[in-house]
Design a protein around this motif. Structure first.
Motif, short mmCIF file in Angstrom:
data_model
loop_
_atom_site.label_atom_id
_atom_site.label_comp_id
_atom_site.label_asym_id
_atom_site.label_seq_id
_atom_site.Cartn_x
_atom_site.Cartn_y
_atom_site.Cartn_z
N TYR A 196 49.76 73.34 -27.10
CA TYR A 196 48.32 73.52 -26.99
C TYR A 196 47.62 72.22 -27.34
O TYR A 196 48.17 71.40 -28.10
N PRO A 197 46.42 71.99 -26.82
CA PRO A 197 45.63 70.82 -27.24
C PRO A 197 45.29 70.93 -28.72
O PRO A 197 45.37 72.00 -29.32
N ARG A 198 44.88 69.81 -29.31
CA ARG A 198 44.53 69.81 -30.71
C ARG A 198 43.02 70.01 -30.89
O ARG A 198 42.23 69.73 -30.00
N VAL A 232 40.42 71.44 -23.78
CA VAL A 232 41.03 70.13 -23.50
C VAL A 232 40.06 68.98 -23.75
O VAL A 232 40.50 67.85 -23.96
N TYR A 279 48.67 76.48 -20.46
CA TYR A 279 48.61 75.05 -20.76
C TYR A 279 49.97 74.41 -20.55
O TYR A 279 50.07 73.32 -19.95
N TRP A 283 48.80 73.11 -16.82
CA TRP A 283 47.78 72.08 -17.01
C TRP A 283 48.36 70.69 -16.83
O TRP A 283 49.39 70.34 -17.41
N ARG A 343 46.51 60.92 -25.21
CA ARG A 343 47.78 61.37 -24.64
C ARG A 343 48.80 61.80 -25.69
O ARG A 343 49.48 62.80 -25.53
N HIS A 389 46.76 65.49 -27.06
CA HIS A 389 47.59 66.34 -26.20
C HIS A 389 49.06 66.03 -26.48
O HIS A 389 49.86 65.78 -25.57
N LYS A 398 52.21 67.30 -24.65
CA LYS A 398 52.45 66.84 -23.28
C LYS A 398 52.56 65.31 -23.21
O LYS A 398 52.44 64.73 -22.13
N LYS A 399 52.79 64.70 -24.35
CA LYS A 399 52.76 63.23 -24.40
C LYS A 399 53.83 62.57 -23.55
O LYS A 399 53.67 61.42 -23.13
N TRP A 403 50.75 61.42 -16.58
CA TRP A 403 49.59 60.78 -17.20
C TRP A 403 49.28 59.46 -16.49
O TRP A 403 50.17 58.64 -16.29
#
Length: 894
Positions: A268-270, A559, A624, A628, A707, A711, A714-715, A720
């Motif tokens: 999940y996003p932070r 996001v 996500y 995403w 990134r 996120h 998903k780094k 990206w």
């Protein structure tokens, strides 16, 4: 909100300035207690704070004819502040004229000593209260001729309460007038002696920062980053990251325990870190006691805040409804007749004289009282219902709204046949769909074979099968709801409209029962007709849940928060990219905090009124993880990824749409191009040398933090974008701005229009299909009273009332709304090149409004024109206040 600024301490004119060379450590969690670790710097100017000012520099200040300069200050006082003794003391200080201190800061170091020049001080005196609620102050200065340009201003608030500083204008300088956009809360010096610094509106990339401002630029970012320790306090201005570990409330009830979102298990996003104590029951979760922390400048001044929270907190109406259950007849039960649904828009729902709602939502009640003349709540009839209250019956309208409704992001082209699941077949049995070629060919009258229809790009799908199926068994354990995996197929007619062909509903094997699945098709016979209506209700509930959790919350609100945090932590307020993004982030973090408090939390509006219930946010996490991608958030890439467009250099915008009359895409691409052109003009102005982008250390740190931290789950993804050239930067910024403005507007401001009358878009399906393992009694009841079964499937009256209130609030434009491209930011207006680029942007947006009007008036465009059809206006840039179904604000502010 506007960017917070750095604190700076200087108790007297001769005190040595202390350079902050590492992150500070807040002492004891208090805003006015700081300790600093020192790290040696090699740059010569960094020693300025360690040396006394030279006698030469001091002497120079008195040489030559000084210039008389006047500063105009606009601020609000006593906004939410205390009265009594403090107010009396402030009044006395006002008379003495020594309450608000300004100090002008030069952009230059002293040429001989290479030390920062002495500041020029002046007290601001109260002059005039203005109609907009701000108070005008004036300060006079005498500036030596060799002082150089003013690049920043120190501010010290001598009042006993904080003030909101809107802006400062300095007139009479040789460089001309300078503007300082502040938009910030200034603490009282009696609570924190550290001064604040505000930079002028002139933007600098790091390598171009004037020598007299470099230290301040660095200190600003150090303070805003914090050190990641301790619980954040209400007056803090620190931006940091954390996982979503405050959705549940296990200390209150085991039923409210929820898993942490963020990490390997549930990516999940932070969010913004709060640092609250951990739960006693579940140490991985934070407690939810007290206010949800926001960096101070993310909170609107109260002149806006009352109205902002009045409309935003109304979306937690479920907190009020239990207290006023007696005021809503049969609120806990379903509707008896379809006609009774309309009564929701006729009844006046009275608020009781006493109840917890008064402490929960005082601003909301005040707003309702003022707006309606009494303590009542009455819902406005949605536009769809005004125009055609039977539109939800029609299959053509069902198909049209996938292209021109509130969720235009889900429809996809069918690219292969047969349709197959990607889930584990060992668990979910055969992957092939039950929708066969023969069934589809029969539905389209044998006019075309399936494989030819796919080749001609005429078959489309809403596919919630793989996302929802793993949650079906768990959701069905919740009382009052049910769930299926679903697929819905559409055929593109010669008129350019979508006709629904089939709905497949699936229940996986569970509790020893085999898989159940069935395909439903449009039918004229009464039994088949009602089964089709019920299947549509289930699919619409799935689409409503996906829209709210994914298209809306995840892909915009959620996001974007890491973008805001990284921007404040890594980009100085002087950075041109920060100034470009500033308006697109206003109020978003405040809105998200309200959502965590009362919308997406355990037992909140989403869980109580949408089909997935307490598994809603877990489904959001899976979306996500699986769906995403930052690069697909760009509109052209999104359309291509769903098969809704193909690249074509000869077509407008370089894309050929699969469905020519796709209102969201047609209008959206013009808006996308307008935003991209504006961003291009802006970026090329500040980065004429392409190589400077890769060398901009603030910019590179910003993109890396988005990134790898914001996120983080998903780094390592390969998609990206790199950030090495102005072209890369333009694409990244255009995508961020699109998501924060146009994407959010497209999925948010039509919610009440299309879902306020919930038979058009029910948010929950409460009972299973009558054909799923029916008893004789259930089947006979369906045959005798199919309308009653449909009403039992729909939301209860309590759920419907909750959702209507929430959607009205979410769809409402405040009178203070700031629309994209309507008014220029002060920082942009000061640069003639940027001003010219903005004016071009503004003209293009006005042209878009006219284009949309022309399209909506064109009878050939059947997805936006026709009897009873609501015109597609969600991407019209501008709007008046209220629920209008149009308007694209700069930011996600509700």
């Amino acid at each position: 909100m506007l960017k917070p600024q750095v604190y700076h301490q200087q108790s007297n004119p001769t005190r040595t300035l202390l350079r902050l060379t590492e992150q500070f450590i807040p002492g004891n969690g208090q805003a006015n207690s700081f300790q600093f670790k020192m790290r040696p710097k090699t740059r010569k100017h960094s020693k300025a704070s360690l040396k006394p000012r030279s006698s030469t520099a001091m002497a120079r200040l008195s040489q030559g004819t000084k210039i008389k300069v006047k500063a105009i200050v606009n601020m609000q006082r006593n906004v939410g502040g205390s009265l009594g003794i403090d107010q009396g003391l402030d009044g006395i200080q006002d008379l003495l004229g020594e309450t608000f201190l300004l100090e002008l800061i030069s952009v230059d170091l002293d040429s001989e000593s290479e030390l920062e020049k002495q500041t020029i001080k002046g007290y601001a005196h109260r002059k005039l209260k203005q109609p907009n609620g701000y108070v005008k102050y004036e300060a006079d200065f005498e500036v030596p001729p060799d002082f150089g340009e003013v690049g920043a201003i120190f501010v010290e608030n001598g009042y006993h309460t904080e003030v909101f500083l809107q802006d400062i204008v300095v007139n009479g300088l040789r460089q001309g007038s300078i503007n300082v956009a502040c938009g910030s809360w200034i603490h009282s010096k009696y609570k924190n002696k550290r001064k604040r610094v505000f930079f002028t509106n002139k933007a600098y990339i790091p390598s171009q920062t004037p020598s007299g401002l470099r230290r301040l630029r660095e200190e600003e970012l150090i303070i805003l980053r914090g050190n990641g320790l301790g619980e954040r306090q209400a007056g803090d201005r620190i931006y940091d990251y954390d996982v979503y570990n405050d959705i549940g409330d296990p200390d209150k009830s085991s039923e409210l325990a929820r898993p942490v979102l963020g990490g390997k298990k549930l990516p999940y996003p932070r969010r913004c870190r709060t640092g609250r104590p951990r739960s006693e029951i579940d140490p991985s979760s934070e407690t939810r006691k007290g206010d949800f922390y926001l960096p101070r400048d993310e909170v609107s001044p109260e002149v806006k805040q009352i109205k902002f929270y009045a409309k935003t907190l109304a979306s937690v109406i479920q907190a009020v409804l239990p207290s006023i259950g007696n005021g809503i007849t049969s609120a806990d039960h379903g509707f008896e007749y379809l006609a009774s649904i309309e009564s929701l828009f006729d009844e006046k729902l009275e608020f009781p004289p006493q109840g917890s709602w008064k402490t929960l939502l005082p601003q909301l009640f005040k707003a309702i009282s003022m707006d309606n003349g009494g303590d009542v709540l009455r819902f406005e009839m949605p536009e769809t219902m005004k125009r055609d209250k039977f539109c939800w019956f029609r299959d053509g309208e069902f198909g049209r709204q996938t292209l021109a409704g509130v969720n235009p992001y889900s429809i996809k082209l069918v690219m292969e046949w047969p349709i197959k699941s990607k889930l584990d077949p060992e668990i979910y049995v055969p992957p092939e769909s039950m929708i066969t070629a023969e069934l589809i060919e029969a539905q389209i009258g044998g006019l075309i074979k399936v494989h030819e229809a796919i080749k001609q790009r005429k078959l489309f799908i809403l596919d919630y099968h793989d996302l929802l199926l793993p949650f079906v068994s768990k959701v069905r354990e919740i009382e009052g709801t049910t769930l299926y995996g679903s697929r819905t197929l559409f055929f593109l007619t010669p008129e350019g409209t979508l006709r629904p062909l089939a709905i497949e509903l699936t229940r996986p094997p569970t509790d020893g029962n085999p898989q159940w699945r069935q395909v439903f098709t449009p039918c004229d016979h009464s039994t088949g007709f009602w089964l089709w209506m019920l299947a549509k209700a289930h699919v619409l509930a799935h689409d409503s849940g996906y829209h709210q959790l994914v298209s809306h919350w995840l892909r915009t609100h959620c996001v974007v928060e890491p973008y805001i945090i990284a921007t404040n932590r890594q980009l100085s307020v002087m950075h041109p990219v920060f100034r470009l993004l500033r308006p697109h982030f206003r109020n978003t973090m405040a809105t998200n905090a309200v959502a965590r408090q009362s919308l997406i939390n355990a037992g909140g509006t989403i869980e109580s009124s949408f089909s997935p219930g307490k598994y809603s946010m877990e489904i959001c996490s899976v979306a996500y993880d699986k769906l995403w991608r930052f690069d697909h958030e760009a509109l052209p890439n999104d359309l291509i990824s769903r098969g809704m467009a193909i690249e074509d250099p000869t077509a407008p915008h370089g894309l050929k749409l699969t469905i020519e009359d796709y209102p969201f895409a047609n209008d959206g691409l013009i808006l996308w191009e307008a935003i991209k052109q504006w961003v291009s003009d802006y970026v090329h102005h500040y980065y004429p040398d392409p190589g400077v982008v890769a060398c901009d250390e603030e910019l590179q740190a910003w993109w890396a933090e988005i990134r790898t931290v914001g996120h983080a789950d998903k780094k390592d993804e390969p998609w990206w974008p790199e950030l090495e050239t102005p072209h890369n930067l333009i694409d990244i910024l255009t995508t961020i701005i699109w998501v924060a403005s146009a994407h959010h507007a497209a999925v948010n401001f039509g919610q009440y229009t299309y879902a306020g009358y919930f038979p058009n878009r029910p948010t929950i399906a409460r009972i299973k299909m009558p054909t799923e393992d029916p008893t004789d009694e259930d089947w006979n009841r369906f045959l005798e009273k199919p309308e009653a079964v449909l009403l039992e499937t729909y939301p209860s009256k309590l759920q419907a009332t909750t959702i209507i209130a929430a959607l009205y609030v979410l769809s409402y434009h405040s009178p203070f709304e700031e629309y994209i491209g309507e008014h220029i930011e002060a920082a942009w207006a000061d640069d003639p090149t940027i001003r010219t680029a903005f004016e071009k942007f503004n003209r293009r947006l006005k042209e878009l409004e006219e284009i949309i009007n022309e399209r909506n008036a064109n009878p050939e465009l059947k997805n936006r024109n026709g009897a009873g059809i609501v015109p597609y206006e969600l991407l019209k840039p501008f709007s008046k206040p209220g629920v209008t179904g149009k308007g694209v604000p700069y930011s996600i502010s509700n």
